[in-house]
Design a protein around this motif. Structure first.
Motif, PDB file in Angstrom:
ATOM      1  N   TRP A 179       0.835  -1.204   0.000  1.00  0.00           N
ATOM      2  CA  TRP A 179       0.000   0.000   0.000  1.00  0.00           C
ATOM      3  C   TRP A 179       0.867   1.250   0.000  1.00  0.00           C
ATOM      4  N   VAL A 180       0.365   2.286  -0.667  1.00  0.00           N
ATOM      5  CA  VAL A 180       1.029   3.583  -0.700  1.00  0.00           C
ATOM      6  C   VAL A 180       0.088   4.586  -0.052  1.00  0.00           C
ATOM      7  N   ALA A 181       0.545   5.240   1.012  1.00  0.00           N
ATOM      8  CA  ALA A 181      -0.305   6.127   1.798  1.00  0.00           C
ATOM      9  C   ALA A 181      -0.217   7.571   1.299  1.00  0.00           C
ATOM     10  N   PHE A 182      -1.343   8.286   1.430  1.00  0.00           N
ATOM     11  CA  PHE A 182      -1.421   9.699   1.056  1.00  0.00           C
ATOM     12  C   PHE A 182      -2.062  10.468   2.210  1.00  0.00           C
ATOM     13  N   ALA A 183      -1.542  11.667   2.453  1.00  0.00           N
ATOM     14  CA  ALA A 183      -1.973  12.436   3.623  1.00  0.00           C
ATOM     15  C   ALA A 183      -3.359  13.031   3.466  1.00  0.00           C
ATOM     16  N   GLY A 184      -3.843  13.161   2.233  1.00  0.00           N
ATOM     17  CA  GLY A 184      -5.137  13.792   2.026  1.00  0.00           C
ATOM     18  C   GLY A 184      -5.028  15.303   2.142  1.00  0.00           C
ATOM     19  N   GLU A 201     -13.415  17.024 -18.237  1.00  0.00           N
ATOM     20  CA  GLU A 201     -12.260  17.103 -17.338  1.00  0.00           C
ATOM     21  C   GLU A 201     -12.121  18.497 -16.728  1.00  0.00           C
ATOM     22  N   LEU A 202     -13.043  19.380 -17.044  1.00  0.00           N
ATOM     23  CA  LEU A 202     -12.993  20.773 -16.605  1.00  0.00           C
ATOM     24  C   LEU A 202     -14.232  21.126 -15.781  1.00  0.00           C
ATOM     25  N   PRO A 203     -14.149  22.193 -14.974  1.00  0.00           N
ATOM     26  CA  PRO A 203     -12.936  22.975 -14.682  1.00  0.00           C
ATOM     27  C   PRO A 203     -12.096  22.329 -13.586  1.00  0.00           C
ATOM     28  N   ARG A 204     -10.838  22.708 -13.540  1.00  0.00           N
ATOM     29  CA  ARG A 204     -10.002  22.269 -12.424  1.00  0.00           C
ATOM     30  C   ARG A 204     -10.555  22.908 -11.156  1.00  0.00           C
ATOM     31  N   HIS A 205     -10.615  22.118 -10.094  1.00  0.00           N
ATOM     32  CA  HIS A 205     -11.265  22.609  -8.883  1.00  0.00           C
ATOM     33  C   HIS A 205     -10.684  21.925  -7.657  1.00  0.00           C
ATOM     34  N   ARG A 206     -10.983  22.485  -6.504  1.00  0.00           N
ATOM     35  CA  ARG A 206     -10.457  21.932  -5.252  1.00  0.00           C
ATOM     36  C   ARG A 206     -11.388  20.856  -4.697  1.00  0.00           C
ATOM     37  N   HIS A 207     -10.768  19.887  -4.058  1.00  0.00           N
ATOM     38  CA  HIS A 207     -11.513  18.748  -3.519  1.00  0.00           C
ATOM     39  C   HIS A 207     -10.816  18.327  -2.224  1.00  0.00           C
ATOM     40  N   TYR A 208     -11.590  18.127  -1.171  1.00  0.00           N
ATOM     41  CA  TYR A 208     -10.991  17.692   0.097  1.00  0.00           C
ATOM     42  C   TYR A 208     -10.951  16.173   0.162  1.00  0.00           C
ATOM     43  N   LEU A 209      -9.799  15.645   0.549  1.00  0.00           N
ATOM     44  CA  LEU A 209      -9.614  14.204   0.689  1.00  0.00           C
ATOM     45  C   LEU A 209      -9.186  13.864   2.108  1.00  0.00           C
ATOM     46  N   ALA A 210      -9.852  12.888   2.709  1.00  0.00           N
ATOM     47  CA  ALA A 210      -9.371  12.334   3.964  1.00  0.00           C
ATOM     48  C   ALA A 210      -8.117  11.513   3.672  1.00  0.00           C
ATOM     49  N   PRO A 211      -7.268  11.269   4.655  1.00  0.00           N
ATOM     50  CA  PRO A 211      -6.099  10.416   4.420  1.00  0.00           C
ATOM     51  C   PRO A 211      -6.542   9.064   3.849  1.00  0.00           C
ATOM     52  N   ALA A 311      -3.290  10.688  -6.631  1.00  0.00           N
ATOM     53  CA  ALA A 311      -2.205   9.720  -6.541  1.00  0.00           C
ATOM     54  C   ALA A 311      -1.427   9.633  -7.848  1.00  0.00           C
ATOM     55  N   ALA A 312      -2.144   9.637  -8.977  1.00  0.00           N
ATOM     56  CA  ALA A 312      -1.492   9.518 -10.275  1.00  0.00           C
ATOM     57  C   ALA A 312      -0.592  10.703 -10.584  1.00  0.00           C
ATOM     58  N   CYS A 313      -0.907  11.862 -10.012  1.00  0.00           N
ATOM     59  CA  CYS A 313      -0.114  13.070 -10.257  1.00  0.00           C
ATOM     60  C   CYS A 313       0.983  13.267  -9.215  1.00  0.00           C
ATOM     61  N   SER A 314       1.090  12.351  -8.273  1.00  0.00           N
ATOM     62  CA  SER A 314       2.040  12.516  -7.175  1.00  0.00           C
ATOM     63  C   SER A 314       3.389  11.902  -7.509  1.00  0.00           C
ATOM     64  N   ASP A 315       4.344  12.175  -6.664  1.00  0.00           N
ATOM     65  CA  ASP A 315       5.669  11.575  -6.813  1.00  0.00           C
ATOM     66  C   ASP A 315       5.648  10.080  -6.555  1.00  0.00           C
ATOM     67  N   ALA A 316       4.551   9.582  -5.982  1.00  0.00           N
ATOM     68  CA  ALA A 316       4.465   8.150  -5.679  1.00  0.00           C
ATOM     69  C   ALA A 316       4.076   7.326  -6.887  1.00  0.00           C
ATOM     70  N   CYS A 317       3.807   7.974  -8.019  1.00  0.00           N
ATOM     71  CA  CYS A 317       3.454   7.244  -9.238  1.00  0.00           C
ATOM     72  C   CYS A 317       4.751   6.873  -9.939  1.00  0.00           C
ATOM     73  N   GLY A 318       5.222   5.648  -9.727  1.00  0.00           N
ATOM     74  CA  GLY A 318       6.540   5.237 -10.201  1.00  0.00           C
ATOM     75  C   GLY A 318       6.516   4.548 -11.536  1.00  0.00           C
ATOM     76  N   GLU A 319       7.694   4.377 -12.124  1.00  0.00           N
ATOM     77  CA  GLU A 319       7.842   3.677 -13.384  1.00  0.00           C
ATOM     78  C   GLU A 319       7.835   2.168 -13.152  1.00  0.00           C
ATOM     79  N   GLU A 320       7.438   1.428 -14.186  1.00  0.00           N
ATOM     80  CA  GLU A 320       7.492  -0.030 -14.102  1.00  0.00           C
ATOM     81  C   GLU A 320       8.940  -0.449 -13.840  1.00  0.00           C
ATOM     82  N   GLY A 321       9.126  -1.412 -12.952  1.00  0.00           N
ATOM     83  CA  GLY A 321      10.462  -1.918 -12.668  1.00  0.00           C
ATOM     84  C   GLY A 321      11.154  -1.199 -11.522  1.00  0.00           C
ATOM     85  N   SER A 322      10.581  -0.119 -11.032  1.00  0.00           N
ATOM     86  CA  SER A 322      11.181   0.588  -9.910  1.00  0.00           C
ATOM     87  C   SER A 322      11.170  -0.295  -8.672  1.00  0.00           C
TER      88      SER A 322
END
Length: 405
Positions: A179-184, A201-211, A311-322
Motif C-alpha cells: 500500500w502507498v499512503a497519502f496524507a489527504g 475534465e474541466l474545470p479544475r477545482h479543489r476537492h478535500y480528501l481524507a487520508p 495519486a497519479a499526479c504525485s511523486d508516488a506514481c513510479g515507473e514499471e520496474g522501480s
C-alpha cells in the motif's frame, strides 16, 4: 514550402486515421460487418462514424460549396447527436450490409482528401485546429472500441478465433499486495490546462480528501481466482443489490472472458485467442459490481476518482520496474473502476450546439474509470481523463485497484 502548422496537422491526421484502418487489417469483411450485442458496434460502423464526425462537424461547417459524400450517411452513421437529426438504431448497426467495406474505405478517402485541402487553405485557423484535434481524439476513443468490440464478437464464435497471432509475453511475477499512503487534505483535480482535454475534465477545482492509501498494483487474475474459490459469487453480503441481481439473472460465476478447458484448467479468451490463465496478469472483464464485491471481500474498497487522480499526479506514481514502494500499473494495463458516479464538476459547462452532447448527456447512471488499457492508443491517456460506463459493463478492459483509509 507549406506552413509548418499544416504539415504538423496533416501528419497527425494521417497517422491517427491510418491506424484505424490498420486495426481492421487482420479482419475479414464479414468480421467488420457483424455486431455481437447492442452495446457494441461493427468495425465498419466505427470506421464510417469517425469519418462522419469530420464530415459533419468540420466539412459541413467550413468547406466552400459543401456536398455530402452520400446524404444517407448522415443518418446511418450518426451515433447519438440528436441536434444533428435522425439516427439509425444502435442495436441494428449489424444489419447494415450496405454500404460495403469498400464503400466505407472510399468514404474515408474522400473525406480525408477534403480535410487535407481544408488544412492547406486554412492553415492557422484556430477553430479548424480545435475541431481537428477533437475529431482525432474522438477517433482514438473508437480505436479502443474497435478492439474491445472485436474481442467480444470473436468470443461468440465457437472456434474462438484470434484477432492477433502474436503470443503475449507472460506477466512478471508479483509480490504480495502493498500500500502507498497519502496524507489527504485540500487538493486540486481536473485538467491543468496543458494540452488537449475533453470538456468533462474541466474545470479544475479543489476537492478535500481524507487520508487514504492505494494498492501499489492492480488486482491479479490469481487474486481474483481466490475470490471465486472462496465463494465470492455466492455470498450476497459482498454485493450491491443491483450487482447481486445481475449475478443471479445472468448466472455470473467468473470474469467475462474466463473459461475452463477440457481438462478443467482456467483459460482466458484474449485478442490472441484462448490462453492459459496468467495468474500474475491484471484481471480484466469485470463490472463495477464485481470490482466492488472483490474489494469488500478483501477488506478494502474502490478508490474515488479524486483519490486516483491525486495519486497519479504525485511523486508516488513510479515507473514499471522501480524497486521503490510506488504506485505501478496506473496506465496501459486496464481501466480502473472508481466508486465515483460520473457527474459534472462544479462549474462545468458543455460546448454549445450538437457538440455539447459529446459528454454531458451521459452524466447519469454511469461510473468513472481512470487510467488506460492495453487497447488505449499511445498518447491518448492522461491523469485527468474520465472514462465512464454503466456499473454492469464487463466487455471493456476494466480491472481493479484497491483503496483503504
Amino acid at each position: 514550402m507549406k506552413p509548418a502548422s499544416e504539415l504538423t496537422w496533416r501528419s497527425r491526421y494521417d497517422g491517427v486515421r491510418g491506424r484505424s484502418l490498420a486495426l481492421a487489417d487482420p479482419l475479414s469483411d464479414e468480421d467488420c460487418g457483424a455486431q455481437s450485442m447492442a452495446d457494441a458496434s461493427p468495425v465498419k460502423w466505427h470506421l464510417a462514424h469517425t469519418t462522419w464526425f469530420f464530415e459533419t462537424f468540420i466539412l459541413e461547417r467550413m468547406e466552400a460549396r459543401f456536398q455530402p459524400f452520400q446524404p444517407a450517411f448522415r443518418i446511418l452513421f450518426n451515433s447519438y447527436y440528436n441536434g444533428i437529426g435522425e439516427r439509425y438504431p444502435r442495436a441494428k448497426r449489424g444489419l447494415l450490409t450496405r454500404p460495403s467495406m469498400d464503400d466505407v474505405r472510399a468514404y474515408r478517402a474522400n473525406v480525408d482528401a477534403r480535410i487535407g485541402r481544408l488544412l492547406a487553405d486554412q492553415a492557422g485557423n484556430r477553430q479548424l485546429a480545435s475541431l481537428i484535434e477533437l475529431g482525432l481524439q474522438h477517433e482514438q476513443q473508437h480505436q479502443e472500441l474497435i478492439l474491445t468490440d472485436v474481442l467480444h464478437l470473436l468470443a461468440q464464435n465457437a472456434l474462438f478465433p484470434a484477432y492477433s497471432d502474436d503470443t503475449p509475453l507472460p506477466a512478471h511475477s508479483v509480490a504480495a499486495q502493498a500500500w502507498v499512503a497519502f496524507a489527504g487534505g485540500l487538493a486540486e483535480i481536473g485538467h491543468d490546462g496543458e494540452g488537449f482535454c475533453f470538456d468533462n475534465e474541466l474545470p479544475r477545482h479543489r476537492h478535500y480528501l481524507a487520508p487514504f492509501a492505494l494498492a501499489e498494483r492492480l488486482v491479479t487474475n490469481g487474486e481474483y481466482l481466490s475470490f471465486i474459490e472462496a465463494g465470492g459469487y455466492r455470498d450476497p453480503a459482498l454485493w450491491l443489490s443491483e450487482g447481486w441481481d445481475q449475478v443471479n439473472l445472468l448466472g455470473l460465476t467468473q470474469p467475462l472472458y474466463w473459461q475452463r478447458d477440457d481438462t478443467g484448467n482456467w483459460c482466458e479468451f484474449t485478442l490472441h485467442g484462448v490462453q492459459g490463465l496468467d495468474r500474475a496478469r491484471a484481471v480484466t472483464g469485470v463490472s463495477l459490481f464485481e470490482a466492488d464485491a472483490f474489494a469488500r471481500w478483501s477488506g478494502a474498497r474502490l478508490p474515488t476518482e479524486a483519490e486516483w487522480e491525486v495519486a497519479a499526479c504525485s511523486d508516488a506514481c513510479g515507473e514499471e520496474g522501480s524497486q521503490e514502494r510506488r504506485l505501478r500499473q496506473m496506465f496501459g494495463h486496464c481501466w480502473q473502476w472508481t466508486s465515483s458516479s460520473y457527474a459534472p464538476y462544479p462549474g462545468y459547462a458543455s460546448a454549445p450546439g450538437a457538440l455539447g452532447e459529446y459528454n454531458s448527456k451521459f452524466m447519469l447512471n454511469q461510473y468513472v474509470l481512470r487510467g488506460s488499457s492495453i487497447a488505449t492508443p499511445p498518447g491518448h491517456a492522461r491523469a485527468s481523463y474520465r472514462n465512464f460506463f454503466p456499473a454492469g459493463a464487463r466487455w471493456q478492459f476494466t480491472g481493479i485497484r484497491l483503496a483503504r483509509q
